[in-house]
Design an enzyme around this catalytic site. Structure first.
Site, PDB file in Angstrom:
ATOM      1  N   LEU A 145     -13.506  35.949  45.558  1.00  0.00           N
ATOM      2  CA  LEU A 145     -14.661  36.337  46.371  1.00  0.00           C
ATOM      3  C   LEU A 145     -15.884  36.546  45.489  1.00  0.00           C
ATOM      4  CD1 LEU A 145     -12.858  38.825  48.792  1.00  0.00           C
ATOM      5  CD2 LEU A 145     -13.509  36.446  49.259  1.00  0.00           C
ATOM      6  N   GLY A 146     -16.184  35.532  44.688  1.00  0.00           N
ATOM      7  CA  GLY A 146     -17.387  35.566  43.866  1.00  0.00           C
ATOM      8  C   GLY A 146     -18.594  35.147  44.674  1.00  0.00           C
ATOM      9  N   ARG A 187     -30.033  20.878  27.275  1.00  0.00           N
ATOM     10  CA  ARG A 187     -29.458  22.205  27.499  1.00  0.00           C
ATOM     11  C   ARG A 187     -28.906  22.777  26.198  1.00  0.00           C
ATOM     12  NH1 ARG A 187     -27.100  23.296  33.502  1.00  0.00           N
ATOM     13  NH2 ARG A 187     -28.773  22.241  34.638  1.00  0.00           N
ATOM     14  N   SER A 233     -20.897  21.905  46.971  1.00  0.00           N
ATOM     15  CA  SER A 233     -22.272  22.130  46.544  1.00  0.00           C
ATOM     16  C   SER A 233     -23.007  22.911  47.629  1.00  0.00           C
ATOM     17  CB  SER A 233     -22.985  20.794  46.284  1.00  0.00           C
ATOM     18  OG  SER A 233     -24.310  21.015  45.852  1.00  0.00           O
ATOM     19  N   GLU A 238     -27.881  16.135  39.185  1.00  0.00           N
ATOM     20  CA  GLU A 238     -28.629  17.404  39.308  1.00  0.00           C
ATOM     21  C   GLU A 238     -29.265  17.787  37.973  1.00  0.00           C
ATOM     22  OE1 GLU A 238     -26.867  21.754  39.223  1.00  0.00           O
ATOM     23  OE2 GLU A 238     -26.445  20.784  41.153  1.00  0.00           O
ATOM     24  N   TYR A 239     -28.516  17.637  36.883  1.00  0.00           N
ATOM     25  CA  TYR A 239     -29.061  17.938  35.553  1.00  0.00           C
ATOM     26  C   TYR A 239     -30.311  17.092  35.292  1.00  0.00           C
ATOM     27  CZ  TYR A 239     -25.092  20.646  33.629  1.00  0.00           C
ATOM     28  OH  TYR A 239     -24.154  21.593  33.348  1.00  0.00           O
ATOM     29  N   HIS A 252     -22.348  14.149  40.911  1.00  0.00           N
ATOM     30  CA  HIS A 252     -23.403  14.887  41.623  1.00  0.00           C
ATOM     31  C   HIS A 252     -24.090  15.872  40.675  1.00  0.00           C
ATOM     32  CE1 HIS A 252     -24.540  18.710  43.583  1.00  0.00           C
ATOM     33  NE2 HIS A 252     -24.893  18.006  44.652  1.00  0.00           N
ATOM     34  N   ASN A 253     -23.296  16.622  39.920  1.00  0.00           N
ATOM     35  CA  ASN A 253     -23.878  17.620  39.026  1.00  0.00           C
ATOM     36  C   ASN A 253     -24.589  16.979  37.842  1.00  0.00           C
ATOM     37  OD1 ASN A 253     -22.592  19.383  40.791  1.00  0.00           O
ATOM     38  ND2 ASN A 253     -22.063  20.806  39.166  1.00  0.00           N
ATOM     39  N   LYS A 264     -18.155  15.111  42.791  1.00  0.00           N
ATOM     40  CA  LYS A 264     -18.938  16.317  42.509  1.00  0.00           C
ATOM     41  C   LYS A 264     -19.389  16.344  41.051  1.00  0.00           C
ATOM     42  CE  LYS A 264     -20.557  20.505  43.348  1.00  0.00           C
ATOM     43  NZ  LYS A 264     -20.680  21.216  42.096  1.00  0.00           N
TER      44      LYS A 264
END
Length: 324
Positions: A8-9, A270, A120, A177-178, A173-174, A170
């Site tokens: 439950l984060g 990064r 996402s 996103e970067y 996808h990420n 995914k």
């Protein structure tokens, strides 16, 4: 349907809340305070894995929203002796797709189905819905589809293929996103460094570009919000973490011989952000706070010695400012 959520984060809590709109939800978390919190909203509480499993109905559907890697593996190992043939484990973490292949093979020996779900939506998913990319057995995907319909916006989930396909999609996808965030970061850094930089209101520029321009986007809307709060991002240190997916994307590109210079460069930037503080990195750090609720670090803070938590600038609160 009845579904169990473990973890439950930031995302797990909101996913459980969204599922409660249409389903019975059994919850378990390492710390009982979060279980107590969502119990007040109608969730079925449990305080051990044994109790958690007992409160589910066969075939049990268990959605793991835990950190990828060892923690998820340990929880799967602990669940195996408690489950029956035909039960279903769904991993919603940002998992490396090759780990999915290993886990599915292991669980198959016990007659337990495994589904990989790339999710996402960040902290905004409770209201907007979670874009979900699913891999695994097609018939199991069809069985859990009512759950996916509740979690996702319209047309917001997809069966991507056999085991690993969901997390593979995914992962890419990420990586994209970067690249998108890095492009925004570099563009605004150039604006700020120009002879017009002192006069430019970056909030107004971001707002302008969101009014019909070809580079308008949800990310730019979030950046608009960040600039509205702090036009120079003075309170943000340009220290940007990476959670693994872009590394895996670049590795996959190397293995398959596909050129991904934008994604690879955004990953390397990064790495650079941990060595010196530049404005483009502040932009990326601000965007991560806005869309994902990730903490950012104050300019005066020693990040390496305080990475676990002290002195972080408050993350965005989607309940206070939600944008479509």
């Amino acid at each position: 349907m009845k579904i169990g959520i473990i973890g439950l984060g930031r995302m797990g809590m909101n996913m459980a809340k969204r599922l409660l709109q249409n389903h019975d939800v059994v919850v378990y978390n390492r710390t009982k305070e979060k279980v107590e919190e969502i119990k007040k909203e109608g969730a079925i509480d449990s305080y051990s894995l044994e109790e958690f499993v007992e409160k589910l109905e066969s075939p049990r559907i268990i959605w793991l929203m835990l950190p990828a890697g060892e923690i998820t593996d340990n929880n799967i190992d602990n669940l195996i002796p408690l489950l029956n043939k035909g039960d279903i484990i769904i991993d919603g973490a940002n998992t490396y797709y090759k780990d999915d292949l290993r886990r599915a093979e292991k669980l198959q020996k016990h007659g337990i189905h495994y589904v990989d779900a790339g999710v996402s939506g960040g902290v905004w998913g409770l209201k907007e819905g979670y874009c979900t990319m699913v891999g695994g057995e097609k018939e199991i995907f069809e069985y859990i589809e009512p759950i996916l319909k509740t979690l996702a916006p319209k047309d917001g989930y997809l069966y991507c293929g056999p085991t690993g396909a969901g997390h593979f999609v995914k992962m890419v996808h990420n990586g994209i996103e970067y690249g998108l965030m890095e492009a925004y970061g570099e563009g605004f850094e150039l604006l700020k460094a120009s002879k017009y930089g002192e006069e430019l209101d970056l909030y107004k520029v971001a707002h302008l570009w969101n009014q019909g321009s070809v580079i308008r986007s949800w990310l730019l809307e979030l950046l608009e919000d960040a600039f509205k709060e702090d036009n120079n991002l003075d309170e943000i240190q340009g220290y940007v973490e990476d959670s693994g997916e872009a590394r895996w994307t670049v590795l996959e590109a190397v293995e398959t011989g596909v050129s991904v210079p934008i994604i690879s460069n955004s990953l390397f930037k990064r790495f650079q952000s941990r060595q010196k503080d530049v404005f483009s990195d502040k932009v990326v750090a601000a965007l991560r706070r806005e869309f994902g609720g990730h903490a950012v670090y104050k300019k005066s803070e020693d990040v390496k010695s305080n990475i676990a938590g002290a002195g972080k600038v408050q993350a965005a609160n989607p309940d206070e400012k939600f944008r479509r």
